[in-house]
Structures are given as structure tokens and as C-alpha cells.
Scaffold this active site. Sequence first.
Site, PDB file in Angstrom:
ATOM      1  CB  CYS A  98      -3.149 -15.969  16.778  1.00  0.00           C
ATOM      2  SG  CYS A  98      -3.536 -14.321  15.229  1.00  0.00           S
ATOM      3  CB  CYS A 108      -8.835  -9.956  14.986  1.00  0.00           C
ATOM      4  SG  CYS A 108      -7.861  -9.795  14.096  1.00  0.00           S
ATOM      5  NE  ARG A 161       5.549   2.292   5.887  1.00  0.00           N
ATOM      6  CZ  ARG A 161       5.530   2.981   5.159  1.00  0.00           C
ATOM      7  NH1 ARG A 161       5.867   3.277   4.342  1.00  0.00           N
ATOM      8  NH2 ARG A 161       4.880   4.566   5.667  1.00  0.00           N
ATOM      9  CG  ASP A 208      -4.927   1.380   8.478  1.00  0.00           C
ATOM     10  OD1 ASP A 208      -4.439   2.101   7.549  1.00  0.00           O
ATOM     11  OD2 ASP A 208      -4.300   0.408   8.876  1.00  0.00           O
ATOM     12  CB  CYS A 246      -7.753 -10.160  19.667  1.00  0.00           C
ATOM     13  SG  CYS A 246      -6.529 -10.349  19.871  1.00  0.00           S
ATOM     14  CE  LYS A 263      -0.171   1.350  10.357  1.00  0.00           C
ATOM     15  NZ  LYS A 263      -0.082   0.707   8.851  1.00  0.00           N
ATOM     16  NE  ARG A 314      -3.945  -0.201   3.149  1.00  0.00           N
ATOM     17  CZ  ARG A 314      -3.829  -0.714   3.637  1.00  0.00           C
ATOM     18  NH1 ARG A 314      -3.472  -0.043   5.153  1.00  0.00           N
ATOM     19  NH2 ARG A 314      -4.498  -1.490   3.825  1.00  0.00           N
ATOM     20  CE1 TYR A 315       1.379   4.810   3.958  1.00  0.00           C
ATOM     21  CE2 TYR A 315       1.406   2.233   5.123  1.00  0.00           C
ATOM     22  CZ  TYR A 315       0.917   3.219   5.023  1.00  0.00           C
ATOM     23  OH  TYR A 315      -0.377   3.924   6.100  1.00  0.00           O
ATOM     24  CG  ASP A 317      -9.206  -0.866  11.160  1.00  0.00           C
ATOM     25  OD1 ASP A 317      -8.764   0.044  10.787  1.00  0.00           O
ATOM     26  OD2 ASP A 317      -8.466  -2.087  11.031  1.00  0.00           O
ATOM     27  NE  ARG A 363      -4.383  -7.559   7.907  1.00  0.00           N
ATOM     28  CZ  ARG A 363      -2.944  -7.754   8.918  1.00  0.00           C
ATOM     29  NH1 ARG A 363      -2.849  -8.064   9.435  1.00  0.00           N
ATOM     30  NH2 ARG A 363      -2.392  -6.289   8.267  1.00  0.00           N
TER      31      ARG A 363
HETATM   32  C1  PLP Z   1       0.334  -0.443   8.699  1.00  0.00           C
HETATM   33  C2  PLP Z   1       1.155  -0.941   7.545  1.00  0.00           C
HETATM   34  C3  PLP Z   1       2.543  -0.454   7.328  1.00  0.00           C
HETATM   35  C4  PLP Z   1       3.269  -0.049   8.289  1.00  0.00           C
HETATM   36  O1  PLP Z   1       3.266   1.487   8.669  1.00  0.00           O
HETATM   37  P1  PLP Z   1       4.058   2.459   9.221  1.00  0.00           P
HETATM   38  O2  PLP Z   1       3.228   3.294   9.744  1.00  0.00           O
HETATM   39  O3  PLP Z   1       5.406   2.325   8.501  1.00  0.00           O
HETATM   40  O4  PLP Z   1       4.249   1.423  10.465  1.00  0.00           O
HETATM   41  C5  PLP Z   1       2.913  -1.168   5.608  1.00  0.00           C
HETATM   42  N1  PLP Z   1       1.471  -1.307   5.424  1.00  0.00           N
HETATM   43  C6  PLP Z   1       0.417  -1.776   5.420  1.00  0.00           C
HETATM   44  C7  PLP Z   1      -0.625  -2.229   4.724  1.00  0.00           C
HETATM   45  C8  PLP Z   1      -0.090  -1.307   6.583  1.00  0.00           C
HETATM   46  O5  PLP Z   1      -1.122  -2.047   7.021  1.00  0.00           O
HETATM   47  S1  SF4 Z   2      -5.592  -8.664  16.629  1.00  0.00           S
HETATM   48 FE1  SF4 Z   2      -6.375 -10.011  15.340  1.00  0.00          FE
HETATM   49  S2  SF4 Z   2      -3.912 -10.765  14.210  1.00  0.00           S
HETATM   50 FE2  SF4 Z   2      -3.766 -10.081  15.843  1.00  0.00          FE
HETATM   51  S3  SF4 Z   2      -3.523 -11.633  17.522  1.00  0.00           S
HETATM   52 FE3  SF4 Z   2      -5.801 -10.513  17.767  1.00  0.00          FE
HETATM   53  S4  SF4 Z   2      -6.375 -12.438  16.436  1.00  0.00           S
HETATM   54 FE4  SF4 Z   2      -4.342 -12.674  16.218  1.00  0.00          FE
END
Ligand code: PLP
Ligand code: SF4
Length: 360
Positions: A117, A124, A108, A322, A121, A329, A104-105, A285, A126
Amino acid sequence: MVDKEKKLVSLQTEKKAEWKRILEKSIVNVGELPKVCQSDAEDIKKVSRLYPMCINSYYFSLIKNKDDPIYKQCVPSIQELQDELLEDPLAEEQTSPVPCIVHRYPDRVLFTISNKCAMYCRFCTRKRKVGTERRIITKEEIVQGILYIASHPEIRDVILSGGDPLMLEDSELEWILERLRQIRHLEIIRIGTRVPCTLPQRVTKELCDMLKKYHPIYVNTHFNHPREITEHSRRACNMLADAGIPLGNQSVLLKGVNDAPRTMKRLVQKLLSMRVKPYYIYQADMVRGTNHFRTKLEAGIKIIKAIRGWTSGMAVPHFVIDAPNGGGKIPILPEYFVKYEDGKVFLKNYRDDDYVYVEP
Ligand SMILES: *Cc1c(COP(=O)(O)O)cnc(C)c1O
Ligand code: SF4
């Protein structure tokens, strides 16, 4: 092998696998929950069919009362089936060039290498894929992810994520790290893991000795409440820090768990005391099944106002949203900068007093 040696080896593996024994004692069925929860048994059963429950015995031992901040993070609530939010509001699937990569960025990527996990949670992001058979990550997909990073010279930072990357065996994780380190343009490797909080016994000397061969490695962990900080989590964080790994923390703002400024202030102070630097506080989120955890934006702003200036600057995390649809973010700040007029900068300090800075 002679018997004596056999016994020694089995003793050693037994000792090594303390975290596995704790995981084996996870609560996955309603019947295993204490009596006080049985009144909600039908609801819990219904929810966990869609979003599995799995609470390891260590994390479970942190619960003091029904509906306390630890309980709320790990025991299913019927409210998880009562909202109509999207499954993937961050559009991670759309910014995913190969199955395990979110790009996305510019420089990175997120590399999801596990869908397990130590505990699931309830809030979560995801939820749609962790802990279910719906989304198993294969070795081919991991290889594909490594190849993607290798063929994109602009990627200088990879975040190993999941699920929880530390749910892999040391050898599986090392296999990935070794290959990532052969990529010349990759500068740093980050590991996002909740293990120091939810299963600190997973942090072993063997793990730390392995990780430090692949520096620079950063670990971002995930504590949400001061009561999650125990002797065990302190030990885990100290071991990682002693292995030369800088530690950060990402919390999610959760209604009824950590949305009181006093709670969050205590959390960030305690994190620093175990060499963990508070990094982000996320506005929850808009993920399906988590609406009941969401707070108003004001709650997060109040928290930052209660921390900044009132305690160590080192303790102040960035409060971020986010952005839906993959916008990344976005930081949210209390208004310290009021206005700009005729070369004068009008400011407010942490006590809400007014100051003027005159520009050159
Ligand atoms: C959070 C995130 C990152 C890392 O973001 P930083 O601000 O550099 O910590 C990179 N890719 C994705 C898709 C993210 O959600
Ligand atoms: S927030 Fe989601 S991905 Fe992170 S430890 Fe909890 S269940 Fe696992």
C-alpha cells in the site's frame, strides 16, 4: 544512444516517477518521526515490528498535530497490541478457493493482486497480510486467480484489491487487465484503491490512458476525513473521472477520526465536489489490533440521520456491517419505516415527523 537522448529519457523517467520518489521518502523507522513522537518511540517500535509503519512523505505532510485524524490513521499506537480480537473475523481465508480470490457472493469476486500500500493504515482489515513479508503475492498466484475467474461463468464482476492494486507498475496492472478482458462472461472490473487519497501523484496521465482501454472500469477509493481532500487528490480524481471511470468512496468509521456527524457530512459533500460518489461507510471490523478504532453502532446511525435529507441525496452512502464469518455486507438504516398496519404504512421523515402512506 547519444548523450542528449539519454538525458531526455532520464528526465522523462524522473518526471514519471514522482510518486516513486514520494514513496522512497516514506517514514518506516521511529527515528524519522518528529520530536513530539519520540516520547512514544518504544511503543511505536514494538508495534511496528508486528504491523509495519510506512508513511509516505505526501500523506505525512497532511498531519498538523500529534493525534489529529491523519496522525491516528498512520502512526502506530500501543493499543494495537492490546486486544484479543481475531485476525480474520470475516473468514476471508475460508471463502478463498485459490490464494488470491475471495468468492463470497454469487456473481462477483475479490481478487487481491498486491500486498503493498502507499501507506499502512493502522485500522486495516487485512492487517494480517498487507505490508509484511509474511504474504508476498506471486505471479503464479495471479495467473491462478485469472484462471479461476475464467473457469467460473457466473462471475460477472471482479474487484481488484489488495493491498493496493495501484502499487503495481502500469505494465503489471495492464498485463492483468488484458487477460481479464479476454474473459467473455466478465462484465465489469472494479479497482479498490486508496491511492487517490494517500498518494494521488500515482494517478498519472499514462495510468489513465491505460485504464480507459479496459472499460467498463470502476474505481472505489477510500477517504476517511475531509482533510484528506487536497488539491492533489482533486487532480487525481478529476483525471480518473475524465478517463470515464465512475468513482465511488468507501470510508471506515473510526473513533476519534470521523465518528462525528459533522465531519462525515463535510466529507461526503467534498467527495461529490470531486465527482466521487459516497458508496459505503463500514462499521469497523472486529480485527485484531484495531479495537481502539471501533465505535458503537449508534454512531453510524447518527451519521446517516445527519446526512439523509439534510444534504444532497447523492451524498448518502450505505452504512454497512461486514458480517463476521463471511456473511457479507449488511445495511444498517435509521428507522424511517415505523410499522405497517391495515394497509397503512407509518413512516418518519428525516426531521423525525410522522407520515402515513395508504396502500392501494
Ligand atoms: C465487499 C465485497 C464484495 C463487493 O460487494 P459489493 O456490495 O458488490 O460492493 C465482493 N466480495 C467480497 C468478498 C467483498 O468483501
Ligand atoms: S486500509 Fe489496508 S489495504 Fe487499504 S490502503 Fe490501508 S493498509 Fe492498504
